[in-house]
Design a protein around this motif. Structure first.
Motif, PDB file in Angstrom:
ATOM      1  N   ARG A 169      84.168 139.703  25.876  1.00 15.70           N
ATOM      2  CA  ARG A 169      82.735 139.636  25.594  1.00 15.70           C
ATOM      3  C   ARG A 169      82.126 138.556  26.463  1.00 15.70           C
ATOM      4  O   ARG A 169      82.617 137.423  26.516  1.00 15.70           O
ATOM      5  CB  ARG A 169      82.497 139.320  24.118  1.00 15.70           C
ATOM      6  N   LYS A 170      81.065 138.905  27.176  1.00 12.30           N
ATOM      7  CA  LYS A 170      80.365 137.932  27.995  1.00 12.30           C
ATOM      8  C   LYS A 170      79.336 137.191  27.137  1.00 12.30           C
ATOM      9  O   LYS A 170      78.557 137.813  26.436  1.00 12.30           O
ATOM     10  CB  LYS A 170      79.664 138.623  29.167  1.00 12.30           C
ATOM     11  N   ILE A 171      79.361 135.887  27.230  1.00 10.54           N
ATOM     12  CA  ILE A 171      78.406 135.055  26.494  1.00 10.54           C
ATOM     13  C   ILE A 171      77.635 134.219  27.515  1.00 10.54           C
ATOM     14  O   ILE A 171      78.203 133.351  28.177  1.00 10.54           O
ATOM     15  CB  ILE A 171      79.108 134.160  25.459  1.00 10.54           C
ATOM     16  N   GLU A 172      76.366 134.533  27.644  1.00  8.28           N
ATOM     17  CA  GLU A 172      75.541 133.880  28.645  1.00  8.28           C
ATOM     18  C   GLU A 172      75.149 132.482  28.175  1.00  8.28           C
ATOM     19  O   GLU A 172      74.607 132.301  27.068  1.00  8.28           O
ATOM     20  CB  GLU A 172      74.287 134.714  28.911  1.00  8.28           C
ATOM     21  N   VAL A 173      75.442 131.500  29.001  1.00 10.75           N
ATOM     22  CA  VAL A 173      75.129 130.104  28.682  1.00 10.75           C
ATOM     23  C   VAL A 173      73.724 129.791  29.195  1.00 10.75           C
ATOM     24  O   VAL A 173      73.420 130.005  30.372  1.00 10.75           O
ATOM     25  CB  VAL A 173      76.158 129.159  29.326  1.00 10.75           C
ATOM     26  N   THR A 174      72.883 129.309  28.329  1.00 14.55           N
ATOM     27  CA  THR A 174      71.530 128.929  28.718  1.00 14.55           C
ATOM     28  C   THR A 174      71.581 127.618  29.487  1.00 14.55           C
ATOM     29  O   THR A 174      72.116 126.624  28.975  1.00 14.55           O
ATOM     30  CB  THR A 174      70.631 128.758  27.487  1.00 14.55           C
ATOM     31  N   PRO A 175      71.085 127.589  30.733  1.00 14.43           N
ATOM     32  CA  PRO A 175      71.089 126.327  31.484  1.00 14.43           C
ATOM     33  C   PRO A 175      70.404 125.226  30.688  1.00 14.43           C
ATOM     34  O   PRO A 175      69.374 125.441  30.050  1.00 14.43           O
ATOM     35  CB  PRO A 175      70.290 126.681  32.745  1.00 14.43           C
ATOM     36  N   GLY A 176      70.999 124.046  30.724  1.00 12.40           N
ATOM     37  CA  GLY A 176      70.431 122.932  29.986  1.00 12.40           C
ATOM     38  C   GLY A 176      71.055 122.798  28.616  1.00 12.40           C
ATOM     39  O   GLY A 176      72.179 122.315  28.468  1.00 12.40           O
ATOM     40  N   ILE A 177      70.355 123.270  27.583  1.00 12.27           N
ATOM     41  CA  ILE A 177      70.815 123.100  26.212  1.00 12.27           C
ATOM     42  C   ILE A 177      72.133 123.825  25.965  1.00 12.27           C
ATOM     43  O   ILE A 177      73.017 123.343  25.263  1.00 12.27           O
ATOM     44  CB  ILE A 177      69.732 123.559  25.204  1.00 12.27           C
ATOM     45  N   GLY A 178      72.270 124.996  26.556  1.00 13.91           N
ATOM     46  CA  GLY A 178      73.509 125.740  26.385  1.00 13.91           C
ATOM     47  C   GLY A 178      74.691 125.027  27.019  1.00 13.91           C
ATOM     48  O   GLY A 178      75.821 125.107  26.521  1.00 13.91           O
ATOM     49  N   GLN A 179      74.440 124.313  28.114  1.00 10.60           N
ATOM     50  CA  GLN A 179      75.524 123.586  28.778  1.00 10.60           C
ATOM     51  C   GLN A 179      75.959 122.377  27.956  1.00 10.60           C
ATOM     52  O   GLN A 179      77.111 121.955  28.039  1.00 10.60           O
ATOM     53  CB  GLN A 179      75.086 123.172  30.182  1.00 10.60           C
ATOM     54  N   ILE A 180      75.054 121.831  27.167  1.00  6.76           N
ATOM     55  CA  ILE A 180      75.443 120.748  26.247  1.00  6.76           C
ATOM     56  C   ILE A 180      76.417 121.291  25.209  1.00  6.76           C
ATOM     57  O   ILE A 180      77.450 120.683  24.913  1.00  6.76           O
ATOM     58  CB  ILE A 180      74.204 120.133  25.581  1.00  6.76           C
ATOM     59  N   ASP A 181      76.106 122.471  24.671  1.00  8.99           N
ATOM     60  CA  ASP A 181      77.014 123.103  23.716  1.00  8.99           C
ATOM     61  C   ASP A 181      78.340 123.463  24.377  1.00  8.99           C
ATOM     62  O   ASP A 181      79.402 123.351  23.764  1.00  8.99           O
ATOM     63  CB  ASP A 181      76.366 124.369  23.136  1.00  8.99           C
TER      64      ASP A 181
END
Length: 263
Positions: free
Chosen positions: A28-40
């Motif tokens: 399953r591909k999970i798209e990381v949101t630049p910024g806040i997603g990269q913190i997670d």
């Protein structure tokens, strides 16, 4: 199911997607949101860069480390030869692809965005109004060039990167002149690294990536559209046709990425 934390337009993520598809592994591909997603993502893996693979309790960061993990954990359809010389050559080409093609392709793509209005607007989704596309396309190239210099992409850097890419592609055309793959008679990590990391030079023409339709089959002017490198891109397109799975388009499949969801 395996989970791949990624950017859809990351060429290092594309390298991993090639390997997963070749091995026939569901993911399953999970798209990381630049910024806040990269913190997670950092909380999950200890680093902010994609790709990151999650396999149960195992978290693996970096495309090379992911390839090595998949080879050990899922040995069917191996991508790293066992013969010492072939293994060494495969790993050497992968490293070269990572450090030369991968890094320089990004630079020449950014330069192409700065200088080609048609390439720049092709990156915009079809949902963007035509008037906005016109405004973005009309941004003076000179202004974008100045901005590029401000982030370390001056003319000397771009010239060096362009020359390196052209040398790399010429070398690959010679290597592939009378053989179907780079190392053995079947694809290896070397092939998938080179194919995935050349994505920015010319995007595949087919339903493999969640990108605007206008971008498919398009690439960096002066590299993607000249006959000198056509043997390489034809070879790469065959790899896509033979080993990359087209997008399925259903939520939760390997086709359409979900937004990041870290437990």
């Amino acid at each position: 199911m395996l989970e791949l934390y990624q950017f859809e337009l990351s060429h290092y993520s594309e390298k991993v997607r090639f390997i997963l598809d070749y091995k026939g592994l569901a993911y399953r591909k999970i798209e990381v949101t630049p910024g806040i997603g990269q913190i997670d993502l950092y909380r999950l893996s200890g680093q902010r860069q994609v790709p990151v693979l999650k396999d149960g309790s195992e978290i693996i960061a970096d495309s090379t480390a992911i390839a090595d993990y998949l080879e050990r954990q899922y040995p069917d359809k191996p991508v790293i030869p066992t013969d010492p010389k072939l293994r060494g050559l495969t790993l050497l080409i992968e490293q070269w692809a990572d450090e030369s093609i991968g890094l320089n392709a990004r630079k020449v793509m950014i330069d192409a965005l700065n200088h080609s209005q048609s390439f720049r607007t092709a990156f915009l989704p079809s949902s963007v109004p035509d008037v906005v596309k016109t405004l973005i396309g009309a941004v003076p190239n000179e202004l974008l060039t100045v901005l590029g210099q401000g982030v370390g992409l001056g003319s000397d850097t771009i010239k060096s990167a362009t020359e390196a890419v052209k040398r790399d592609l010429a070398s690959l055309c010679f290597l592939l002149y009378d053989q179907p793959y780079l190392v053995t008679d079947h694809p290896t990590l070397a092939d998938f690294a080179v194919a995935g990391l050349s994505m920015y030079l010319k995007f595949p023409d087919g339903n493999y990536l969640e990108v605007p339709q206008a971008l498919k089959g398009k690439g960096v002017p002066g590299i993607a559209d000249i006959g000198t490198f056509e043997p390489f891109f034809s070879w790469r397109d065959r790899l896509y046709a033979d080993y990359r799975k087209p997008l399925l388009g259903s939520p939760g499949s390997s086709g359409s990425p979900n937004t990041i969801n870290i437990d």
